[in-house]
Design an enzyme around this catalytic site. Structure first.
Site, PDB file in Angstrom:
ATOM      1  N   ARG A  69      50.538  31.617  44.661  1.00 18.59           N
ATOM      2  CA  ARG A  69      50.886  30.438  45.467  1.00 18.59           C
ATOM      3  C   ARG A  69      49.649  29.648  45.883  1.00 18.59           C
ATOM      4  O   ARG A  69      49.724  28.454  46.143  1.00 18.59           O
ATOM      5  CB  ARG A  69      51.749  30.856  46.661  1.00 18.59           C
ATOM      6  CG  ARG A  69      53.152  31.309  46.235  1.00 18.59           C
ATOM      7  CD  ARG A  69      53.937  31.835  47.399  1.00 18.59           C
ATOM      8  NE  ARG A  69      53.319  32.971  48.045  1.00 18.59           N
ATOM      9  CZ  ARG A  69      53.376  34.240  47.629  1.00 18.59           C
ATOM     10  NH1 ARG A  69      54.069  34.532  46.549  1.00 18.59           N
ATOM     11  NH2 ARG A  69      52.774  35.202  48.287  1.00 18.59           N
ATOM     12  N   GLU A 106      47.826  48.038  51.836  1.00 17.48           N
ATOM     13  CA  GLU A 106      48.435  48.990  52.774  1.00 17.48           C
ATOM     14  C   GLU A 106      48.499  50.383  52.137  1.00 17.48           C
ATOM     15  O   GLU A 106      48.126  51.378  52.740  1.00 17.48           O
ATOM     16  CB  GLU A 106      49.834  48.480  53.107  1.00 17.48           C
ATOM     17  CG  GLU A 106      50.393  49.058  54.372  1.00 17.48           C
ATOM     18  CD  GLU A 106      51.759  48.474  54.671  1.00 17.48           C
ATOM     19  OE1 GLU A 106      52.128  47.450  54.061  1.00 17.48           O
ATOM     20  OE2 GLU A 106      52.447  49.070  55.508  1.00 17.48           O
TER      21      GLU A 106
HETATM   22  P1  AMP Z   1      46.210  39.779  53.005  1.00 19.12           P
HETATM   23  O1  AMP Z   1      45.257  40.240  51.974  1.00 19.12           O
HETATM   24  O2  AMP Z   1      46.840  40.888  53.776  1.00 19.12           O
HETATM   25  O3  AMP Z   1      45.590  38.724  53.919  1.00 19.12           O
HETATM   26  O4  AMP Z   1      47.446  39.099  52.270  1.00 19.12           O
HETATM   27  C1  AMP Z   1      47.341  37.836  51.778  1.00 19.12           C
HETATM   28  C2  AMP Z   1      48.081  37.681  50.471  1.00 19.12           C
HETATM   29  O5  AMP Z   1      49.352  38.318  50.479  1.00 19.12           O
HETATM   30  C3  AMP Z   1      48.324  36.223  50.223  1.00 19.12           C
HETATM   31  O6  AMP Z   1      48.002  35.954  48.857  1.00 19.12           O
HETATM   32  C4  AMP Z   1      49.770  36.007  50.516  1.00 19.12           C
HETATM   33  O7  AMP Z   1      50.363  35.185  49.564  1.00 19.12           O
HETATM   34  C5  AMP Z   1      50.416  37.377  50.529  1.00 19.12           C
HETATM   35  N1  AMP Z   1      51.182  37.661  51.758  1.00 19.12           N
HETATM   36  C6  AMP Z   1      50.879  38.594  52.685  1.00 19.12           C
HETATM   37  N2  AMP Z   1      51.813  38.653  53.650  1.00 19.12           N
HETATM   38  C7  AMP Z   1      52.724  37.714  53.340  1.00 19.12           C
HETATM   39  C8  AMP Z   1      53.938  37.258  53.970  1.00 19.12           C
HETATM   40  N3  AMP Z   1      54.402  37.803  55.094  1.00 19.12           N
HETATM   41  N4  AMP Z   1      54.617  36.255  53.371  1.00 19.12           N
HETATM   42  C9  AMP Z   1      54.165  35.704  52.226  1.00 19.12           C
HETATM   43  N5  AMP Z   1      53.047  36.089  51.590  1.00 19.12           N
HETATM   44  C10 AMP Z   1      52.325  37.074  52.131  1.00 19.12           C
END
Ligand code: AMP
Length: 181
Positions: A69, A106
């Protein structure tokens, strides 16, 4: 309207059009679905303008979009800034020589890659994604840029999930988000 009230009004308008999908892709996650926003010309334009305006005139030469995205937002932002666009992809998708960064999820880990000639030494880079959650993804992309000698000017996301405290993984970085939850 001041700039702040204008951005608060933009954020509220965009928030109303983002869809919450509970338990996707797994139980307990509330997925922020931006497809209704992308499908609405006025909302999509406002989201892109808001992210691009924040970084005009800073000499950014590359905008990095994170699969998948992030690509959708990074491309029009790059055009608005007069910069090039660089895709950051999951392992094994890019055809040429790559640099890689592995980061913790996670459960387990994941690897992101970028072409090794995508960012030159000293280039000013803006990293773009749809959502900042725990900050692991953005942190890995910063590492990729710095491996190539690029300078990360900022990380810009449409949505920040503040309760996950992603900024803590990006100390000293300029992090911009349009909408906060
Ligand atoms: P992070 O590495 O935990 O910051 O996760 C970021 C990535 O995971 C991004 O590329 C987001 O598109 C996706 N992502 C994480 N949580 C969500 C969520 N609740 N809704 C949509 N996309 C998410």
């Amino acid at each position: 309207m001041t700039n702040n009230t204008q951005s608060a009004a933009t954020a509220e308008k965009l928030k109303a059009i983002i869809r919450d999908v509970p338990d996707f892709p797994k139980k307990g996650i509330v997925f922020k679905d931006i497809t209704p926003l992308l499908a609405d010309h006025a909302a999509f334009t406002e989201a892109v303008n808001c992210m691009a305006e924040a970084y005009k005139g800073r000499g950014i030469t590359k905008v990095l979009g994170i699969e998948a995205r992030g690509f959708i937002l990074a491309a029009p932002i790059a055009l608005a800034l007069g910069a090039g666009m660089v895709p950051v992809r999951k392992k094994g998708k890019l055809p040429y020589k790559t640099v890689s960064a592995t980061y913790a999820l996670e459960y387990g880990q994941d690897t992101l890659q970028m072409h090794s000639d995508a960012v030159g030494k000293g280039e000013k880079v803006l990293i773009v994604d749809d959502v900042l959650a725990t900050g692991g993804t953005a942190g890995a992309v910063i590492a990729l840029v710095e491996k190539l000698g690029g300078k990360v000017d900022a990380v810009a996301v449409l949505i920040e999930l503040e309760f996950l405290n992603g900024r803590a993984k990006l100390p000293g970085r300029d992090v911009f988000s349009v909408i906060k939850y």
